[in-house]
Write an enzyme that holds these catalytic residues in place. Structure first.
Site, PDB file in Angstrom:
ATOM      1  N   ASP A  69      33.316  52.535  27.844  1.00 16.07           N
ATOM      2  CA  ASP A  69      32.699  51.210  27.826  1.00 16.07           C
ATOM      3  C   ASP A  69      33.330  50.326  26.762  1.00 16.07           C
ATOM      4  O   ASP A  69      33.748  50.800  25.700  1.00 16.07           O
ATOM      5  CB  ASP A  69      31.196  51.371  27.554  1.00 16.07           C
ATOM      6  CG  ASP A  69      30.461  50.054  27.523  1.00 16.07           C
ATOM      7  OD1 ASP A  69      30.421  49.393  28.569  1.00 16.07           O
ATOM      8  OD2 ASP A  69      29.937  49.698  26.452  1.00 16.07           O
TER       9      ASP A  69
ATOM     10  N   GLU B  86      36.866  50.327  30.961  1.00 16.46           N
ATOM     11  CA  GLU B  86      36.308  49.003  31.225  1.00 16.46           C
ATOM     12  C   GLU B  86      36.998  48.056  30.250  1.00 16.46           C
ATOM     13  O   GLU B  86      36.602  47.934  29.097  1.00 16.46           O
ATOM     14  CB  GLU B  86      34.794  48.975  31.017  1.00 16.46           C
ATOM     15  CG  GLU B  86      34.190  47.648  31.429  1.00 16.46           C
ATOM     16  CD  GLU B  86      33.011  47.212  30.566  1.00 16.46           C
ATOM     17  OE1 GLU B  86      32.286  46.296  30.989  1.00 16.46           O
ATOM     18  OE2 GLU B  86      32.827  47.758  29.477  1.00 16.46           O
TER      19      GLU B  86
END
Length: 727
Positions: free
Chosen positions: A404, A457
Site C-alpha cells: 500500500d 499501489e
C-alpha cells in the site's frame, strides 16, 4: 539500592542480582529471589520432591536469599511460595540466562530471524534432567532504562518480572510454565526513568481487542497445513497466468443478522463457493494485520505479525487460507510498510525515542493520515519490515503481498508543500532509503518464496516499479494501473454524445502499457468518500447505466493486464461501500443485478479459458489495435493473441447507445467466426440486440489492415468477444 530498583521496576540487569549469584569474598553461592508480597519461600531441586531449604526474608517487600557452599550449587530449582491467601510453586526465571538469550547472536544475519527470535517464543529446555516448557520474551528497546514483562500471570505488576538488557539493546526473559494464550505487555522506563504507556509487543503474533490491546502468546506450530501441492504448483511465471482478483474488506462482505462479522472459518464456508461460482483466481484482502481502529479499514496497522483477532484465532486464519488453496484460489494480502498510527500502546516513541519513525516530523509524520512514517534508513526498522513480509509468506502461506501507498514512500515531498519536506543528499525529492528497502523486500520475497507475487499501489510515473532490481527497478511483479483507472472512469462518466471528444482517454493506456506489468484495478478507493458506486458513475437512465457498466467491464477484460475488482462490482452495487455494513445482497432479487453477476462470472470464465486474453499481456505480440481511431462512433476494436500465436480473440466495443448495423471488422484469417460473449445479452439484462447470424463467414474484403473481414450488427452500449471457430 537493589531493593529500590526492584520496587520501582527499574532493574535493567536482573541476572546479575537475582537467581544464582557468586560471592567472591565468601567463596560461596547466593540464591536470591524477588517475590513481592510473599511471606515464606522455600527452594526445591527440580529433580527432587523434597525441600532443599528455606530462603531468608531480607525485606518485607519480597526479597529472599540463602547461601550455599561452592560445591553445593548452582542447581536447577523451583520456589515454593506462601502468600497471605495462597500457596504456589514456580520455577524461577532468573536461573535461565542462556535460554533468555537464545538466538540473539544469529538474529542480525537474516531478517526472518526476527520473527523466529523476538516476540513471545514458546520453547522447551532442560533443568536438572527435567524438561521445562515456557515462553521466551524478547523486545528491542535500546534507549530504555528498564523493561518489565507484565501480564495476567503476574497481575500486570511491573516489579515481578524485570527483563535483562543485552549489549545490542534487546530485553529478554524466559518464563517457565507459561503457555499459549497468556496475555502480556511490556512496561518500559525511558532513559530518564519516566514510565511510558504499557506497550504491546511489536513482534506479537496475536492480540486482544479494545480496550486491552494486550499481546497474546501464540503457538506457531500447532496448525497442520494441507496445501503442499498448491504451493508447488504456484512456481510459475505469473505474467503468463490468468489473474482475476476479487478485492474485499473482510468485515463488510457479509454479516450475520445481528450485524456481527463472519469469522475466518465462516468466511471459508461462504466466500470460497462464491469465488468458485464467479471464476475468480485470487482474493485480495484489505489489511487483516492487527489494527486498533476498524474505521481505518486496516490501513493503520500496529500488529504487523498478527492477523486481527476480530474474526478468530491465527489458526482460524490459516484454516481460511488453507481452504482457499484447496479450492484453487490464491490469497493476496494488503501490506502497509509506509506508516503506522500514534496509539500509545504501539510503536510511537516505543522506548521514549523515535525508535521506529523518522525523528524530524518533515519526514516522520504523514499529514494526510495523521500517522508516523517508518524510518526506512534505520537498519533495525528495515529488518523489522522485511521480517513482517516474510512472516506472512512463511507462516500463513500467503500467495502475494500488495504494498500500500508506495508513492508516499518514494517521495519526500509526497502530499507536502514547499518548506514542509527535506530534500535528499542530491537535493531531490526521491527517498533513496525507501527505494532501497522496497528493492530488498522484493529480492527477499522472490529468493525465499518463489511461488509468491508482489504488487505495488503506486500512483505516479516512477520508472521501473515492476522491473528487476538488477536493472535498477523496484522489483515488483505487478503495478496497479492507476492511470488507466482514472482515464477510463473519467471517460465512462461522460454522456455518450460527448465521448467522441475524449476518445484518447480510452486508448492512451496502451501508449505506456509496456513500461510496467500492470494490473487493471477498480479498487475500494473508487467507491467511497462521495465518489459513488461504479454503477452510479455511469450516465443515462437505469438501463443505460447498467449497459454502460457492462460495456466497461467488457472493455476491461479485453484490455491487456491482470484484473482486479472490488467486492460489489459483480452485483452492480448501487450505494457506496460502507465498512460498517455489508454488500447489498438483496439487489440480486432484481434482474439487473443478477445480470451483472452473470456477466462477471462469464467474463472470468472466458478470460481464464482463452490464453489470448492473458498469457501475452506484457508482450507487444499479444495486442493489436484493429481500430483505435473511430472516435466519431466511440468504438474500439482490439485483437488479442496468445504467446504461441496460435489463438486470438477480437473484442469490439460500442460506447454509444446507437446500434452499428453492418459493422465491418477486419480479421487476421479467413474462416468462420462466432461471438463467444456479448455484454448486451438478455442473460446480463441487456437488450439482446440482433447481431446477425450465429456464425460469421469472412469475406475477402479488406478492412482494418486485414485482407479478410466479417460484418455484424454491433449492439448499443456493448462489448462483444469474437473467436474463430472450426467450419
Amino acid at each position: 539500592m537493589l531493593l529500590r530498583e526492584l520496587n520501582e521496576a527499574r532493574c535493567g540487569q536482573p541476572f546479575e542480582k537475582l537467581g544464582w549469584i557468586y560471592d567472591n569474598e565468601k567463596s560461596l553461592w547466593c540464591l536470591r529471589a524477588w517475590l513481592p508480597h510473599a511471606k515464606k519461600v522455600a527452594v526445591r531441586r527440580i529433580e527432587k520432591k523434597s525441600i532443599e531449604c528455606s530462603l531468608k526474608c531480607l525485606n518485607a517487600d519480597g526479597l529472599f536469599e540463602a547461601e550455599f557452599p561452592e560445591l553445593a550449587a548452582p542447581f536447577s530449582y523451583a520456589l515454593k511460595v506462601d502468600y497471605a491467601d495462597a500457596k504456589t510453586e514456580v520455577i524461577d526465571p532468573y536461573q535461565f540466562h542462556d535460554e533468555a538469550f537464545r538466538g540473539l547472536a544469529e538474529m542480525k544475519h537474516s531478517a526472518d530471524n526476527i520473527y523466529r527470535t523476538l516476540g513471545a517464543q514458546i520453547m522447551e529446555t532442560e533443568a536438572g534432567g527435567v524438561k521445562v516448557k515456557g515462553v521466551r520474551f524478547a523486545v528491542y528497546a535500546p534507549s530504555a532504562m528498564s523493561v518489565s514483562l507484565i501480564g495476567d500471570f503476574n497481575y500486570w505488576d511491573g516489579r515481578r518480572h524485570p527483563m535483562q538488557r543485552s549489549l545490542c539493546g534487546h530485553w529478554v526473559l524466559f518464563v517457565p510454565g507459561l503457555e499459549a494464550g497468556a496475555r502480556y505487555k511490556f512496561e518500559l522506563k525511558d532513559m530518564h526513568g519516566h514510565c511510558l504507556p504499557h506497550k504491546a509487543d511489536p513482534v506479537g503474533f496475536y492480540s486482544d481487542q479494545y480496550p486491552s490491546f494486550a499481546s497474546v502468546v501464540y503457538d506457531q506450530k500447532q496448525y497442520e497445513w494441507h496445501d503442499a501441492d498448491w504451493l508447488l504448483a504456484q512456481r510459475n511465471d505469473k505474467l503468463e497466468q490468468p489473474i482475476s482478483i476479487y478485492e474485499m474488506h473482510f468485515a463488510s462482505w457479509k454479516r450475520h443478522d445481528d450485524g456481527s462479522s463472519l469469522s475466518y472459518r465462516e468466511m471459508a464456508d461462504q466466500l470460497i463457493p462464491y469465488l468458485l461460482e464467479m471464476n475468480y483466481t485470487h482474493i485480495e484482502l484489505m489489511p487483516i494485520m492487527e489494527h486498533p481502529f476498524s474505521g481505518s479499514w486496516g490501513y493503520q496497522p500496529l500488529g504487523l505479525f498478527a492477523p486481527t483477532s476480530r474474526f478468530g484465532s491465527a489458526d482460524d486464519f490459516k484454516y481460511f487460507v488453507d481452504r482457499c488453496h484447496k479450492a484453487g484460489i490464491g490469497v493476496i494480502l494488503d501490506w502497509v510498510p509506509a506508516h503506522f498510527p500514534s496509539d500509545a500502546h504501539g510503536l510511537a516513541r516505543f522506548d521514549g525515542t523515535p525508535l521506529y519513525e523518522y525523528e524530524d516530523p518533515r519526514r516522520g509524520w504523514h499529514p494526510d493520515w495523521n500517522s508516523y512514517i517508518y524510518d526506512f534508513g534505520r537498519d533495525t526498522v528495515r529488518q523489522f519490515l522485511i521480517a513482517s513480509a516474510l512472516y506472512w509468506l512463511d507462516h500463513f502461506h500467503i500467495d502475494g503481498l500488495r504494498v500500500d501507498a508506495v508513492a508516499s514512500m518514494l517521495y519526500w515531498d509526497y502530499s507536502r508543500d514547499d518548506g514542509e519536506w527535506v530534500p535528499n543528499l542530491d537535493g531531490g525529492n526521491h527517498n533513496y532509503e525507501a527505494i532501497s528497502l522496497l528493492q530488498w523486500f522484493n529480492r527477499e520475497v522472490y529468493e525465499r518464496f518463489p511461488h509468491a507475487m508482489t504488487i505495488a499501489e503506486e500512483s505516479t510515473a516512477f520508472s521501473g516499479v515492476s522491473r528487476p532490481t538488477y536493472t535498477g527497478g523496484l522489483g515488483f511483479t505487478f503495478k496497479w494501473n492507476m492511470g488507466w483507472m482514472n482515464d477510463s472512469l473519467r471517460y465512462m462518466a461522460k454522456e455518450p454524445v460527448h465521448r467522441k471528444f475524449h476518445h484518447n482517454d480510452l486508448t492512451f493506456s496502451m501508449v505506456y502499457h509496456y513500461n510496467e506489468n500492470f494490473v487493471l484495478s477498480l479498487s475500494h478507493d473508487e467507491v467511497v468518500h462521495g465518489k459513488q458506486s461504479l454503477l452510479y458513475k455511469m450516465p443515462g437512465d437505469e438501463w443505460q447505466q447498467a449497459a454502460n457498466l457492462r460495456t466497461y467491464m467488457g472493455y476491461m477484460y479485453a484490455h491487456p493486464g491482470k484484473k482486479l475488482n472490488f467486492m460489489g462490482t459483480e452485483i452492480a452495487q448501487s450505494t457506496e461501500w460502507d465498512h460498517d455494513g455489508q454488500l447489498d445482497w438483496w439487489l440480486l432479487g432484481f434482474d439487473k443485478h443478477r445480470g451483472q453477476k452473470n456477466l462477471i462470472r462469464d467474463l472470468n470464465r472466458l478470460y481464464r479459458s482463452e490464453s489470448a486474453l492473458y498469457d501475452a499481456d506484457y508482450l507487444q505480440s499479444g495486442f493489436e489495435w484493429l481500430d483505435h481511431s473511430n472516435w466519431e462512433s466511440s468504438s474500439l476494436l482490439m485483437l488479442r493473441r496468445n504467446k504461441a500465436q496460435d489463438s486470438f480473440i477480437i473484442a469490439a466495443c460500442n460506447f454509444t447507445p446507437v446500434p452499428r448495423d453492418g459493422f465491418r471488422i477486419g480479421v487476421p484469417e479467413a474462416g468462420c467466426y462466432q461471438i463467444v460473449l456479448n455484454t448486451d445479452s438478455s442473460e446480463y439484462w441487456g437488450g439482446d440486440y440482433f447481431v446477425g447470424a450465429d456464425v460469421f463467414q469472412s469475406e475477402a474484403v479488406e478492412s482494418h489492415g486485414k485482407s479478410n473481414s466479417i460484418v455484424l450488427n454491433l449492439p448499443p452500449l456493448a462489448t462483444v468477444f469474437i473467436k474463430k471457430v472450426a467450419e
